[in-house]
Write an enzyme that holds these catalytic residues in place. Structure first.
Site, PDB file in Angstrom:
ATOM      1  CE  LYS A   1     -20.061   2.598-133.060  1.00 13.56           C
ATOM      2  NZ  LYS A   1     -20.825   3.868-132.968  1.00 13.56           N
TER       3      LYS A   1
ATOM      4  CD  GLU B   1     -11.794  -1.008-131.079  1.00 14.06           C
ATOM      5  OE1 GLU B   1     -12.741  -0.400-131.616  1.00 14.06           O
ATOM      6  OE2 GLU B   1     -11.394  -2.105-131.464  1.00 14.06           O
TER       7      GLU B   1
ATOM      8  CB  SER C   1     -25.887   6.830-137.138  1.00 11.44           C
ATOM      9  OG  SER C   1     -25.573   7.997-136.394  1.00 11.44           O
TER      10      SER C   1
HETATM   11  C1  LIG Z   1     -20.294   5.079-133.323  1.00 11.75           C
HETATM   12  C2  LIG Z   1     -21.329   5.945-133.857  1.00 11.75           C
HETATM   13  C3  LIG Z   1     -21.114   6.732-135.006  1.00 11.75           C
HETATM   14  C4  LIG Z   1     -19.790   6.843-135.709  1.00 11.75           C
HETATM   15  O1  LIG Z   1     -19.294   5.657-136.240  1.00 11.75           O
HETATM   16  P1  LIG Z   1     -19.290   5.363-137.799  1.00 11.75           P
HETATM   17  O2  LIG Z   1     -18.445   4.149-137.902  1.00 11.75           O
HETATM   18  O3  LIG Z   1     -18.696   6.545-138.489  1.00 11.75           O
HETATM   19  O4  LIG Z   1     -20.677   5.127-138.213  1.00 11.75           O
HETATM   20  C5  LIG Z   1     -22.182   7.478-135.499  1.00 11.75           C
HETATM   21  N1  LIG Z   1     -23.386   7.459-134.896  1.00 11.75           N
HETATM   22  C6  LIG Z   1     -23.625   6.729-133.787  1.00 11.75           C
HETATM   23  C7  LIG Z   1     -24.978   6.766-133.183  1.00 11.75           C
HETATM   24  C8  LIG Z   1     -22.616   5.943-133.232  1.00 11.75           C
HETATM   25  O5  LIG Z   1     -22.865   5.227-132.130  1.00 11.75           O
END
Ligand SMILES: *Cc1c(COP(=O)(O)O)cnc(C)c1O
Length: 407
Positions: free
Chosen positions: A99, A121, A391
């Site tokens: 993010k 948000e 992610s």
């Molecule tokens: C917020 C988040 C997601 C989901 O958000 P996307 O916009 O679909 O990427 C996935 N993995 C992590 C670690 C997150 O913090």
């Protein structure tokens, strides 16, 4: 690698009205249109300015810790006895998830536009923390809307945001979760549009957000495509990423969009299973999910016959959202990307397997992508490559997992 990490290509979608095929667009009150026009123009100008790319690229290297590495999951791959699984390590980016890529990009843009009041948000608090972090770095004022239910569930992130200098504004309307926080943030933007920049956290919302967020996250795929070829001498058979709003997935997929032999696989939250209706599998449960409008964009939305937005469920807060980025709806329709799901149980299993076998505790969101890799790898030849976007890291999820493994 070059400084031009951000990939923009004029032949790319969206079109000039913000559509990816029949999805996307701008479904907002009249009063927001000038602000979106201003944002779109400022973004286009920034993208054409090498100084903007240089500044962002400098922060990516010296602050975020980019490029993030790719790790070969050797023990896991050998145990499964099929494709070699490689992990793109967004969990190693500063703040522990992808993010920050978007928060820094939009933060720099806000600064360039002379807007010093940033609103955002957050649901689980991850986007709030990413935003608060970037705003602390850039010296911008930060206000984060958050439902009171989420505030209660996510105390450590609420504390982090405050520590980082952000104001957390409790939202008590509706279900007091993410979608209500988004409504409040939009209301704030309408009222304070002159001074305020709305920093949106996923590849969602009215044009130009889905494109802009994709572009800022496309650094993931741009790096990964080069790295995987250096490591393995080939392109992956498939790229796998979890899909909440869809930003980490589109960030990975974008660089591979013209690689016809690379399958793009998005993994949604199957929650307690499709039959239970307690999930966030917008593309899997077509009884309750169909094209509709939510938060300014047209995409797949989980809704009842009257168009009321359905309550969703996932063990991972980041995937627990009733709609999905419009570009994913389009890629699915084109059959360029394929969408599947992993249940809470499968994600929890993958969470533990990756921890034990690779020494990497993944975010529960990312564990959904790992679960799909675990299903697929054994069906694939040993010389094939699976690229999984990790992610985020799982430290934030330990409380949840402790609770679930206890009972
Ligand atoms: C917020 C988040 C997601 C989901 O958000 P996307 O916009 O679909 O990427 C996935 N993995 C992590 C670690 C997150 O913090």
């Amino acid at each position: 690698m070059t400084d031009m990490y951000i990939q923009t290509d004029l032949s790319d979608l969206p079109d000039e009205r913000g559509y990816f095929g029949e999805f996307g667009g701008r479904f907002v009150p009249e009063t927001i249109i000038p602000a979106l026009d201003e944002l779109e123009a400022a973004y286009a100008e920034a993208m054409a300015d090498p100084a903007f790319h240089r500044e962002l690229s400098h922060l990516q290297r010296t602050y975020t810790g980019r490029p993030t590495p790719i790790s070969y999951a050797r023990r896991l791959s050998e145990a499964l006895g099929g494709a070699r699984i490689y992990l793109k390590r967004e969990d190693l980016a500063h703040t522990g998830a992808h993010k920050i890529n978007n928060a820094l990009g939009q933060g720099l843009l806000a600064k360039r536009m002379g807007k010093r009041r940033i609103i955002a948000e957050t649901g689980a608090g991850q986007h709030g923390v990413g935003t608060a972090t970037a705003m602390a770095l850039l010296g911008l004022e930060c206000h984060v809307y958050m439902g009171t239910v989420d505030i209660r569930r996510q105390q450590p992130n609420v504390f982090r945001m405050k520590l980082l200098g952000a104001e957390v504004i409790p939202v008590t309307s509706g279900s007091r979760t993410l979608k209500d926080a988004i409504n409040e943030a939009m209301r704030d933007w309408v009222t304070n549009v002159e001074t305020t920049f709305y920093l949106l956290g996923s590849a969602l919302g009215p044009h130009p957000y889905p494109k802009m967020v994709r572009d800022f996250q496309s650094v993931i795929g741009a790096e990964a495509r080069e790295q995987i070829q250096t490591l393995t001498g080939q392109l992956p058979e498939a790229c796998i990423a979890c899909v909440g709003g869809g930003s980490n997935a589109i960030g990975l997929f974008h660089a591979f969009r013209d690689d016809e032999n690379t399958e793009l696989i998005g993994v949604e939250a199957g929650g307690r299973g499709i039959e239970s209706s307690e999930h966030a599998a917008r593309f899997a449960d077509l009884d309750i999910s169909r094209p509709g409008i939510l938060h300014g964009t047209r995409s797949f939305v989980m809704q009842n016959e009257d168009g009321q937005i359905m309550k969703t469920h996932s063990v991972s807060a980041g995937l627990d959202y009733p709609s999905v980025g419009p570009e994913h709806a389009h890629l699915r329709q084109l059959e360029r990307a394929y969408y599947t799901m992993a249940t809470d149980e499968e994600a929890l299993e993958a969470f533990q397997v990756l921890s034990k076998m690779e020494g990497i505790i993944p975010a529960l969101e990312s564990a959904h992508a790992v679960a799909e890799a675990i299903k697929r790898a054994p069906t694939m030849p040993r010389d094939s490559v699976l690229l999984v976007n990790l992610s985020g890291r799982g430290d934030k999820d330990l409380d949840t997992v402790i609770g679930l493994l206890d009972d």
